[in-house]
Design an enzyme around this catalytic site. Structure first.
Site, PDB file in Angstrom:
ATOM      1  N   ASN A 182      46.700  69.480  78.487  1.00 30.33           N
ATOM      2  CA  ASN A 182      47.693  69.644  79.384  1.00 30.33           C
ATOM      3  C   ASN A 182      47.245  70.658  80.639  1.00 30.33           C
ATOM      4  O   ASN A 182      46.239  71.173  80.449  1.00 30.33           O
ATOM      5  CB  ASN A 182      48.998  69.901  78.685  1.00 30.33           C
ATOM      6  CG  ASN A 182      49.141  71.194  77.917  1.00 30.33           C
ATOM      7  OD1 ASN A 182      48.934  72.109  78.682  1.00 30.33           O
ATOM      8  ND2 ASN A 182      49.261  71.164  76.573  1.00 30.33           N
ATOM      9  N   ASP A 221      51.752  68.279  71.476  1.00 30.66           N
ATOM     10  CA  ASP A 221      52.712  67.376  70.702  1.00 30.66           C
ATOM     11  C   ASP A 221      52.067  66.644  69.530  1.00 30.66           C
ATOM     12  O   ASP A 221      52.381  66.493  68.529  1.00 30.66           O
ATOM     13  CB  ASP A 221      53.762  66.670  71.185  1.00 30.66           C
ATOM     14  CG  ASP A 221      54.685  67.698  72.183  1.00 30.66           C
ATOM     15  OD1 ASP A 221      55.225  68.621  71.576  1.00 30.66           O
ATOM     16  OD2 ASP A 221      55.100  67.249  73.226  1.00 30.66           O
TER      17      ASP A 221
END
Ligand code: C5P
Length: 396
Positions: free
Chosen positions: A208, A276
């Site tokens: 990310n 996640d």
């Protein structure tokens, strides 16, 4: 200032040894008394006379003779300091320290001392990355030895990468932080930072946009208030602050292991942008573009580190989580605080237009049991200082 602080400075034998002379000068400018100890290898790089002249002190050398023992025995020498600094710490010296060898004056002093020890490693990049050095590093950190650097950069041997000794101002900052008395002196705080990388195959990964800037700033601000900081960082764009114990990880599962190994702590600030999901069907070999059809990735959920620690047996007194949201920030973050079982949530709007993710500024909403506080848009450093001050208030 380091007025009247006594530093026993062990100079190892590496090309970076010349920087230790500058360190002596700057420590003395700040009021510290420096006693240099040279290994026999160090004498190939700096002369005892230069170290002695800059320190205005006797220099202790490997050839420790009976006159020295009559003046000051090696046990006494190892204890007549407030801090022992090893600069540069070569791969060899780190190995001997980790193994508990006492086969020359420097390693004997390091074994005999009852004072805190700080090392500034310096070596070739391959030597730094060698599993043996990384094992030794973990051992030394486990023994409570503070580590400053190394940093990535061009090296005297012509190669480039981590292994270059931290610059003298950074070593000084770490020494000053060590002596700084602040509201968090005696407290141990854990900070997670940066993104995690989750492998798809040996060359590709999922990540990310987190730069790690906010987490690094928080770790530095907590250090400046006197805390002992364990800084567990994923592959970040920004360097780790000096004067903190750095544990570098790549994946979410490695981050969880590193966090659990650091417990118990007084407070934990989980600023990392943990992935996640990880790829469940990772490939051991590179996926080929010309293979039949497009690859299909299946995902597994990563452990939630914040929730695990918040609900775990070693829960710190204060748990701070982060929430990066793109809409309904306060509502989502308030729900997240409940769900994850943490005390505070630092929430921010990371919509592309805000420039917050990866940028130099932040505008946070702090969610506590008392409700939501909107903070003004500030530099990440200033946001960190205010948050560290709030943490200090909460812990006292
Ligand atoms: O659920 P979400 O990712 O938005 O939560 C963010 C907070 O939870 C951050 O503090 C982050 O460090 C933490 N987190 C975690 N482990 C995960 C995902 C998030 O600790 N797997």
């Amino acid at each position: 200032m380091l007025t009247d602080k006594r530093i026993l400075l062990v100079i190892g034998g590496g090309i970076a040894a010349f920087k230790s002379l500058d360190l002596i000068r700057r420590l003395r400018e700040r009021g510290a008394a420096v006693t240099p100890v040279l290994t026999s290898a160090a004498e190939q790089f700096v002369t005892p006379l230069s170290a002695s002249a800059l320190a205005a002190s006797k220099v202790y050398r490997d050839l420790f003779d009976l006159t020295d023992e009559a003046e000051m025995g090696h046990i006494e020498l190892s204890r007549a300091a407030d801090l022992v600094v090893v600069c540069p710490a070569t791969a060899n010296l780190m190995g001997r320290m980790a193994a508990g060898l006492a086969d020359d004056l420097a390693t004997t002093l390091l074994m005999a001392t009852d004072k805190p020890v700080m090392i500034a490693p310096a070596m070739n990049v391959r030597m730094w990355e060698h599993p043996a050095t990384q094992r030794n590093l973990a051992t030394l950190q486990g023994d409570g030895i503070a580590v400053v650097g190394p940093v990535a950069g061009p090296m005297a041997c012509g190669e480039f990468g981590p292994g270059r000794m931290a610059e003298v101002p950074d070593i000084l900052a770490a020494i000053e932080a060590h002596f700084a008395d602040g509201p968090l002196t005696g407290r141990h705080v854990l900070v997670t930072s940066g993104p995690t990388h989750e492998a798809i195959d040996p060359v590709r990964y999922i990540a990310n946009r987190s730069s790690g800037a906010q987490g690094a700033a928080i770790a530095a601000a907590l250090r400046d208030l006197g805390a002992r900081v364990t800084f567990v960082t994923g592959p970040a764009d920004v360097p780790s602050p000096s004067g903190v114990e750095v544990v570098a990880v790549t994946t979410a599962r490695e981050m969880l292991d590193a966090v659990q190994a650091a417990l118990p702590v007084d407070a934990a600030v989980m600023a990392a942008a943990v992935a996640d999901w990880r790829v469940e069907n990772t490939s051991d070999i590179k996926l080929k573009k010309d293979a039949a059809g497009l690859p299909t990735l299946s995902f597994a959920e990563n452990p939630d580190i914040l929730a695990t620690v918040s609900h775990g047996p070693d829960r710190p007194q204060l748990m701070v989580g982060f929430a990066a949201e793109t809409h309904d920030v306060t509502a989502h973050a308030t729900a997240k605080r409940e769900r994850k079982g943490c005390d505070w949530i630092v929430a921010n709007d990371v919509s592309p237009g805000t420039g917050i993710m990866g940028g130099p500024e932040n505008a946070i909403t702090l969610i506590t049991q008392a409700g939501a506080e909107d903070w003004p848009r500030l530099s990440k450093d200033e946001t960190a200082r205010r948050l560290a001050a709030r943490i200090a208030e909460a812990l006292t």
